[in-house]
Write a protein that holds these residues in place. Structure first.
Motif: not given
Length: 325
Positions: A175-188, A190-193, A278-288
């Motif tokens: 997996v490309h390092r940029h994909e992993a960084l953006l994905g994991i920060l958004a998933l865990l 709630g980081a935006s692009s 979608m990934i960020r929204s998943t985290r925000l929905v769970d936290l809120v």
């Protein structure tokens, strides 16, 4: 301006040896002109006058030190007016703004229901301006309402999908390092692009294993998995001979100091099949829905009202006490 010219500009302006050029403004002016030129001839002068008034307002805001409208906002407004003008000419047989009535506006808004709110805001601004300039006698948008709920209607990931993505970004070396960084920060986290693409080396505290994301008031502590993904991204960046201060460096930005483009970041997660929002929204929905929305807003640097839209309108049965006991 080509790549080499941009590199020279970054070099001289960063060292205080030259003033920045107006390249960005010239490009923005070109984009606005293309949108205006696409407006049918009879309807074009009013759009030209509207754009000129908005540009004057932007200049006044800059000189006053207030928040001016961004170029993207101005271009989006022109795109909406271009689409409306084309709709009136092709489907309603009207080539004069004075002939536009509320039924024409409703028909145009119906062509894209999801964009109704954004379009109606722009159309109200335009017709208020047109009425003040005596282009129209009656504002056809005056009685229209948005008809949109202030609630979250986006898509989210299931738990199985979240687990699959987590494994992909933490264990798959292909997996490309940029994909992993953006994905994991958004998933865990709630980081935006925007927060990820503007993340700089100076925002990282290696001793505390924290990062500063966007306008968040406090550094964000990273869990071991997120920190490992960040380190892999930094190792990937170290292979580039670059002085760019950002963590996410691309071929187009390695010679300068600007962050990765919005277009690049918007496609970083294409391989995983899920958009960043979608990934960020998943985290925000769970936290809120598990914490106080005000605490989430404070932690993320968001307006308190912005987090309320993520409140669910139902309660999971597993969180209800058994009434039969």
């Amino acid at each position: 301006m080509g790549t080499f010219a941009r590199v020279l500009e970054d070099f001289f302006t960063h060292r205080g040896m030259a003033l920045p050029t107006d390249q960005a403004e010239r490009l923005a002016a070109g984009r606005r002109k293309r949108r205006i030129d696409a407006v049918p001839g009879p309807l074009r002068p009013a759009v030209v006058a509207f754009d000129a008034s908005r540009m004057r307002a932007q200049d006044r805001a800059r000189r006053a030190g207030t928040r001016p409208r961004s170029n993207h906002t101005l271009e989006t407004a022109l795109s909406i007016l271009r689409d409306l003008a084309g709709f009136l000419t092709k489907h309603r047989g009207k080539d004069d703004w004075a002939l536009v009535d509320v039924h024409d506006i409703e028909a145009f808004l119906a062509t894209s229901p999801k964009a109704r709110k954004r379009r109606l805001v722009v159309l109200r601004q335009f017709f208020r301006f047109a009425r003040s300039q005596h282009i129209v006698l009656i504002d056809p948008t005056r009685t229209l309402i948005v008809k949109e709920r202030s609630s979250f209607r986006g898509r989210t990931l299931t738990l199985d999908q979240q687990r699959e993505l987590f494994r992909r970004w933490t264990t798959d070396d292909q997996v490309h390092r940029h994909e992993a960084l953006l994905g994991i920060l958004a998933l865990l986290h709630g980081a935006s692009s925007t927060e990820v693409r503007t993340l700089k080396i100076t925002d990282i505290d290696a001793a505390a294993q924290t990062v500063r994301l966007g306008k968040r008031p406090h550094p964000v502590p990273l869990d071991p998995a997120s920190w490992t993904v960040l380190e892999r991204c930094l190792d990937h960046r170290a292979k580039w001979p670059t002085a760019n201060p950002h963590v996410m460096v691309t071929k187009g930005t390695k010679a300068g100091r600007s962050p990765a483009s919005t277009a690049y970041v918007s496609h970083v997660l294409d391989d995983c099949g899920n958009p960043p929002r979608m990934i960020r929204s998943t985290r925000l929905v769970d936290l809120v829905n598990t914490m106080d929305p005000k605490l989430v807003a404070a932690a993320f640097g968001m307006d308190p009202q912005a987090t309320l839209i993520y409140l669910a309108d139902h309660i999971d049965s597993g969180r209800l006490s058994d009434q039969h006991q």
